[in-house]
Design a protein around this motif. Structure first.
Motif, PDB file in Angstrom:
ATOM      1  N   HIS A 117       0.832  -1.204   0.000  1.00 31.34           N
ATOM      2  CA  HIS A 117       0.000   0.000   0.000  1.00 31.34           C
ATOM      3  C   HIS A 117       0.869   1.258   0.000  1.00 31.34           C
ATOM      4  CE1 HIS A 117      -3.561   2.367   0.836  1.00 31.34           C
ATOM      5  NE2 HIS A 117      -2.967   2.918   1.879  1.00 31.34           N
ATOM      6  N   THR A 118       1.829   1.301   0.907  1.00 29.58           N
ATOM      7  CA  THR A 118       2.688   2.475   1.044  1.00 29.58           C
ATOM      8  C   THR A 118       3.502   2.726  -0.221  1.00 29.58           C
ATOM      9  OG1 THR A 118       2.871   1.942   3.379  1.00 29.58           O
ATOM     10  CG2 THR A 118       4.465   3.512   2.531  1.00 29.58           C
ATOM     11  N   VAL A 119       4.087   1.661  -0.763  1.00 29.56           N
ATOM     12  CA  VAL A 119       4.939   1.834  -1.943  1.00 29.56           C
ATOM     13  C   VAL A 119       4.112   2.315  -3.139  1.00 29.56           C
ATOM     14  CG1 VAL A 119       6.340   0.558  -3.639  1.00 29.56           C
ATOM     15  CG2 VAL A 119       6.709   0.218  -1.196  1.00 29.56           C
ATOM     16  N   LEU A 120       2.923   1.731  -3.325  1.00 30.26           N
ATOM     17  CA  LEU A 120       2.096   2.156  -4.455  1.00 30.26           C
ATOM     18  C   LEU A 120       1.677   3.615  -4.305  1.00 30.26           C
ATOM     19  CD1 LEU A 120      -0.157  -0.932  -5.228  1.00 30.26           C
ATOM     20  CD2 LEU A 120       1.625   0.060  -6.668  1.00 30.26           C
ATOM     21  N   ARG A 121       1.309   3.994  -3.091  1.00 33.39           N
ATOM     22  CA  ARG A 121       0.911   5.402  -2.877  1.00 33.39           C
ATOM     23  C   ARG A 121       2.064   6.344  -3.181  1.00 33.39           C
ATOM     24  NH1 ARG A 121      -3.965   6.270   0.665  1.00 33.39           N
ATOM     25  NH2 ARG A 121      -3.158   8.313   1.182  1.00 33.39           N
ATOM     26  N   GLU A 122       3.236   6.009  -2.680  1.00 36.26           N
ATOM     27  CA  GLU A 122       4.407   6.874  -2.913  1.00 36.26           C
ATOM     28  C   GLU A 122       4.700   7.003  -4.403  1.00 36.26           C
ATOM     29  OE1 GLU A 122       6.855   5.727   1.165  1.00 36.26           O
ATOM     30  OE2 GLU A 122       7.591   5.024  -0.794  1.00 36.26           O
ATOM     31  N   ARG A 123       4.745   5.871  -5.078  1.00 40.71           N
ATOM     32  CA  ARG A 123       5.151   5.891  -6.486  1.00 40.71           C
ATOM     33  C   ARG A 123       4.115   6.597  -7.358  1.00 40.71           C
ATOM     34  NH1 ARG A 123       9.869   2.096  -7.958  1.00 40.71           N
ATOM     35  NH2 ARG A 123      10.669   1.881  -5.858  1.00 40.71           N
ATOM     36  N   LEU A 124       2.844   6.313  -7.088  1.00 41.96           N
ATOM     37  CA  LEU A 124       1.805   6.910  -7.920  1.00 41.96           C
ATOM     38  C   LEU A 124       1.631   8.393  -7.601  1.00 41.96           C
ATOM     39  CD1 LEU A 124      -0.688   3.922  -7.907  1.00 41.96           C
ATOM     40  CD2 LEU A 124       0.755   4.649  -9.805  1.00 41.96           C
ATOM     41  N   ALA A 125       1.807   8.757  -6.340  1.00 49.46           N
ATOM     42  CA  ALA A 125       1.734  10.181  -5.978  1.00 49.46           C
ATOM     43  C   ALA A 125       2.879  10.934  -6.640  1.00 49.46           C
ATOM     44  CB  ALA A 125       1.785  10.351  -4.459  1.00 49.46           C
ATOM     45  N   ALA A 126       4.051  10.300  -6.699  1.00 46.39           N
ATOM     46  CA  ALA A 126       5.202  10.929  -7.358  1.00 46.39           C
ATOM     47  C   ALA A 126       4.911  11.117  -8.846  1.00 46.39           C
ATOM     48  CB  ALA A 126       6.451  10.082  -7.156  1.00 46.39           C
ATOM     49  N   GLY A 127       4.043  10.259  -9.405  1.00 49.33           N
ATOM     50  CA  GLY A 127       3.632  10.385 -10.801  1.00 49.33           C
ATOM     51  C   GLY A 127       2.418  11.300 -10.953  1.00 49.33           C
ATOM     52  N   GLN A 128       2.207  12.187  -9.997  1.00 51.27           N
ATOM     53  CA  GLN A 128       1.147  13.212 -10.054  1.00 51.27           C
ATOM     54  C   GLN A 128      -0.262  12.630  -9.979  1.00 51.27           C
ATOM     55  OE1 GLN A 128       2.334  16.277  -9.803  1.00 51.27           O
ATOM     56  NE2 GLN A 128       4.345  15.337  -9.983  1.00 51.27           N
ATOM     57  N   MET A 129      -0.404  11.459  -9.413  1.00 51.38           N
ATOM     58  CA  MET A 129      -1.748  10.911  -9.310  1.00 51.38           C
ATOM     59  C   MET A 129      -2.350  11.263  -7.955  1.00 51.38           C
ATOM     60  SD  MET A 129      -2.731   6.977  -9.948  1.00 51.38           S
ATOM     61  CE  MET A 129      -3.846   6.479  -8.652  1.00 51.38           C
ATOM     62  N   ASP A 130      -3.669  11.507  -7.940  1.00 55.88           N
ATOM     63  CA  ASP A 130      -4.342  11.736  -6.657  1.00 55.88           C
ATOM     64  C   ASP A 130      -4.656  10.363  -6.058  1.00 55.88           C
ATOM     65  OD1 ASP A 130      -5.774  12.439  -4.499  1.00 55.88           O
ATOM     66  OD2 ASP A 130      -7.511  13.213  -5.602  1.00 55.88           O
ATOM     67  N   GLU A 150      -5.551   9.541  -2.890  1.00 58.27           N
ATOM     68  CA  GLU A 150      -6.351   9.485  -1.664  1.00 58.27           C
ATOM     69  C   GLU A 150      -7.485   8.453  -1.739  1.00 58.27           C
ATOM     70  OE1 GLU A 150      -6.215   9.825   1.887  1.00 58.27           O
ATOM     71  OE2 GLU A 150      -4.797  11.050   0.779  1.00 58.27           O
ATOM     72  N   GLU A 151      -8.313   8.554  -2.755  1.00 56.29           N
ATOM     73  CA  GLU A 151      -9.442   7.627  -2.893  1.00 56.29           C
ATOM     74  C   GLU A 151      -9.085   6.432  -3.766  1.00 56.29           C
ATOM     75  OE1 GLU A 151     -13.265   8.709  -2.232  1.00 56.29           O
ATOM     76  OE2 GLU A 151     -11.951   9.224  -0.567  1.00 56.29           O
ATOM     77  N   ALA A 152      -8.051   6.599  -4.563  1.00 58.31           N
ATOM     78  CA  ALA A 152      -7.774   5.606  -5.609  1.00 58.31           C
ATOM     79  C   ALA A 152      -7.039   4.376  -5.089  1.00 58.31           C
ATOM     80  CB  ALA A 152      -6.974   6.258  -6.737  1.00 58.31           C
ATOM     81  N   ILE A 153      -6.239   4.553  -4.036  1.00 63.37           N
ATOM     82  CA  ILE A 153      -5.448   3.428  -3.517  1.00 63.37           C
ATOM     83  C   ILE A 153      -5.975   3.106  -2.128  1.00 63.37           C
ATOM     84  CG2 ILE A 153      -3.113   2.590  -3.055  1.00 63.37           C
ATOM     85  CD1 ILE A 153      -3.303   3.646  -5.829  1.00 63.37           C
ATOM     86  N   MET A 154      -6.756   2.053  -2.010  1.00 65.32           N
ATOM     87  CA  MET A 154      -7.382   1.753  -0.721  1.00 65.32           C
ATOM     88  C   MET A 154      -6.896   0.440  -0.136  1.00 65.32           C
ATOM     89  SD  MET A 154     -11.067   3.488  -1.205  1.00 65.32           S
ATOM     90  CE  MET A 154     -11.696   2.643   0.127  1.00 65.32           C
ATOM     91  N   LEU A 155      -6.647   0.493   1.164  1.00 68.64           N
ATOM     92  CA  LEU A 155      -6.229  -0.701   1.898  1.00 68.64           C
ATOM     93  C   LEU A 155      -7.424  -1.206   2.707  1.00 68.64           C
ATOM     94  CD1 LEU A 155      -3.849  -2.517   2.852  1.00 68.64           C
ATOM     95  CD2 LEU A 155      -3.422  -0.835   4.647  1.00 68.64           C
ATOM     96  N   TRP A 156      -7.643  -2.511   2.709  1.00 67.03           N
ATOM     97  CA  TRP A 156      -8.739  -3.141   3.449  1.00 67.03           C
ATOM     98  C   TRP A 156     -10.060  -2.385   3.248  1.00 67.03           C
ATOM     99  CZ3 TRP A 156      -4.729  -2.448   7.771  1.00 67.03           C
ATOM    100  CH2 TRP A 156      -3.727  -3.418   7.646  1.00 67.03           C
ATOM    101  N   GLU A 201      -7.312   1.973  -8.238  1.00 65.21           N
ATOM    102  CA  GLU A 201      -7.901   2.460  -9.475  1.00 65.21           C
ATOM    103  C   GLU A 201      -6.924   3.434 -10.104  1.00 65.21           C
ATOM    104  OE1 GLU A 201     -11.881   3.758  -8.746  1.00 65.21           O
ATOM    105  OE2 GLU A 201     -12.148   4.383 -10.838  1.00 65.21           O
ATOM    106  N   VAL A 202      -6.496   3.163 -11.309  1.00 63.15           N
ATOM    107  CA  VAL A 202      -5.551   4.075 -11.977  1.00 63.15           C
ATOM    108  C   VAL A 202      -6.030   4.399 -13.390  1.00 63.15           C
ATOM    109  CG1 VAL A 202      -3.538   3.280 -10.655  1.00 63.15           C
ATOM    110  CG2 VAL A 202      -4.085   2.179 -12.832  1.00 63.15           C
ATOM    111  N   LYS A 203      -5.554   5.554 -13.879  1.00 60.28           N
ATOM    112  CA  LYS A 203      -5.844   5.938 -15.259  1.00 60.28           C
ATOM    113  C   LYS A 203      -4.561   5.860 -16.066  1.00 60.28           C
ATOM    114  CE  LYS A 203      -9.824   8.805 -16.120  1.00 60.28           C
ATOM    115  NZ  LYS A 203     -10.537   8.841 -14.832  1.00 60.28           N
ATOM    116  N   GLY A 204      -4.646   5.221 -17.226  1.00 63.09           N
ATOM    117  CA  GLY A 204      -3.473   5.126 -18.081  1.00 63.09           C
ATOM    118  C   GLY A 204      -3.219   6.439 -18.802  1.00 63.09           C
ATOM    119  N   PRO A 205      -2.046   6.594 -19.431  1.00 64.47           N
ATOM    120  CA  PRO A 205      -1.701   7.812 -20.151  1.00 64.47           C
ATOM    121  C   PRO A 205      -2.724   8.121 -21.258  1.00 64.47           C
ATOM    122  CG  PRO A 205       0.205   6.354 -19.968  1.00 64.47           C
ATOM    123  CD  PRO A 205      -0.975   5.593 -19.459  1.00 64.47           C
ATOM    124  N   ASP A 206      -3.360   7.100 -21.806  1.00 64.44           N
ATOM    125  CA  ASP A 206      -4.353   7.329 -22.877  1.00 64.44           C
ATOM    126  C   ASP A 206      -5.761   7.529 -22.324  1.00 64.44           C
ATOM    127  OD1 ASP A 206      -4.933   4.826 -21.946  1.00 64.44           O
ATOM    128  OD2 ASP A 206      -4.914   3.839 -23.906  1.00 64.44           O
TER     129      ASP A 206
END
Ligand SMILES: [Zn+2]
Length: 423
Positions: free
Chosen positions: A307-320, A322-328, A339-344
């Motif tokens: 959870h922590t690693v995904l949040r860090e990496r995706l936040a560094a990639g300018q993704m919000d 907060e709601e998109a990466i949920m634990l339990w 939930e992620v959005k691709g470049p396209d």
């Protein structure tokens, strides 16, 4: 007891019989070594387990009380009746208790893993042909009740409480009270287990902080001690030490494994305290029950790390995130929802269960009986050190529209889907 096929055509599973036999042996082994039992109580309990076992063996499989006691010290394979089908298990050539009388990690895991499977089978068929003692049910009920206790305070608090439990498997009553856990959850902490005590001292694992197990060794006629986490992976990655005996003072530990993770696993490797643990007094300290530690804390550390690693990496990639990466989410239907959005602009949703089983065949059988993941997760993720389980799990998962991958593979895949570079 004999194998039979019941009304809906399912074979009355050898897993169920195995589970009962394994449980009886674990309890009997504990009875032999429990320090607080009088000889009379010990004998009475052993006779009861002997009776339970004969009932499980069924007629035509004799086992004298003397043989029973003798076999308790050997590998589990020697304890199974000839009629029991072993094909659903990995290696069974391991002892149930070690030299110190502590239930081995592999026997402990197999007990819990077959118990999970048993519940699925029972739910499917609702039969009660096996005899279950109260204490036998208790081990399983503990774990369930704990989740119910945590769930009682709402979704957001559930995540906080479960995180606290994972991060705090031992402490003084005062420290635990400060953690704001529900009062009932405090009841899952008990005195430091006797297999972890040297004189009046115990030592926290450098990875999970639960009391490490102490064993006495002799080399070239000289006595020394080893102290290591009961979860083998922690012991192999730094949580293993040796020390010379003392007359009662706190001993000085010396590391005997390295905590440097393999390069490709480094991003998701669990953090360690990196230090040699200091001896703590047993007086005044409490630790979670072994089952809660093994099935909540140990996998929980992986779940939190992912959870922590995904949040860090995706936040560094300018993704919000907060709601998109949920634990339990939703009080734990599965472990992660991402939930992620691709470049396209295309959207991807990943629902994930992390499974940390020692016995992959039992896990595969459980998935099969549940027809996939019970909570409906699409991804089954195993800790990196269980990569050798992936081929078998892939075959099972494919039948139910799921995929099986290691944690690192999964994290890389999510980042790739979101257009975030993984170095
Ligand atoms: Zn540990």
């Amino acid at each position: 007891m004999t194998t039979h096929v019941d009304d809906d055509g399912l074979t009355f599973s050898h897993f169920e019989a195995f589970r009962l036999i394994n449980f009886t042996f674990i309890k009997a082994c504990q009875t032999i070594t429990a320090p607080d039992l009088s000889p009379r109580h010990r004998a009475e309990k052993l006779m009861r387990y002997h009776g339970d076992l004969l009932a499980a063996y069924g007629p035509g499989v004799p086992l004298s009380f003397g043989d029973f006691r003798q076999k308790l010290l050997g590998p589990i394979e020697g304890l199974l009746p000839p009629w029991l089908d072993r094909s659903g298990f990995d290696d069974l050539d391991f002892p149930v208790v070690d030299e110190e009388g502590c239930v081995t990690a592999i026997a402990f895991d197999l007990q819990w893993e077959t118990a999970q499977l048993h519940r699925i089978l029972n739910r499917l068929r609702r039969i009660g042909r096996m005899r279950f003692t109260e204490e036998q049910l208790q081990d399983e009920v503990d774990q369930d009740q704990m989740y119910e206790i945590l769930k009682g305070r709402g979704d957001a608090q559930y995540v906080k409480d479960r995180t606290t439990l994972v991060e705090c498997p031992a402490g003084t009553a005062e420290e635990l009270n400060k953690r704001n856990l529900p009062l009932n959850a405090i009841g899952y902490y008990e005195a430091i287990p006797y297999h972890s005590i040297y004189h009046t001292w115990w030592f926290p694992c450098t990875v999970c902080k639960w009391p490490m197990k102490v064993s006495r060794r002799v080399t070239a006629g000289r006595e020394y001690y080893r102290v290591a986490c009961l979860y083998g992976r922690h012991a192999d990655t730094g949580a293993s030490f040796t020390f010379w005996p003392t007359t009662g003072d706190a001993p000085q530990l010396h590391p005997d494994s390295s905590d440097t993770p393999a390069l490709h696993e480094a991003a998701l490797a669990l953090g360690t305290t990196g230090a040699v643990p200091e001896a703590r007094p047993t007086e005044g300290y409490l630790a979670l029950k072994r089952g809660v530690w093994r099935y909540t804390c140990v996998p929980g550390l992986y779940e939190l790390r992912l959870h922590t690693v995904l949040r860090e990496r995706l936040a560094a990639g300018q993704m919000d995130v907060e709601e998109a990466i949920m634990l339990w989410p939703m009080s734990d239907v599965y472990d992660h929802r991402i939930e992620v959005k691709g470049p396209d602009g295309s959207a991807y949703v990943f629902t994930v269960d992390v499974k940390d089983y020692s016995n992959v065949r039992v896990l595969a059988e459980s998935l099969h009986r549940n027809e996939g993941d019970k909570g409906g997760a699409d991804w089954l993720v195993v800790p990196d050190h269980r990569a050798d389980q992936i081929p078998l799990l892939t075959v099972t998962c494919e039948k139910y529209g799921m995929k099986a991958v290691t944690m690192t593979e999964f994290a890389q895949l999510v980042c790739r889907s979101a257009g975030v570079v993984w170095e």
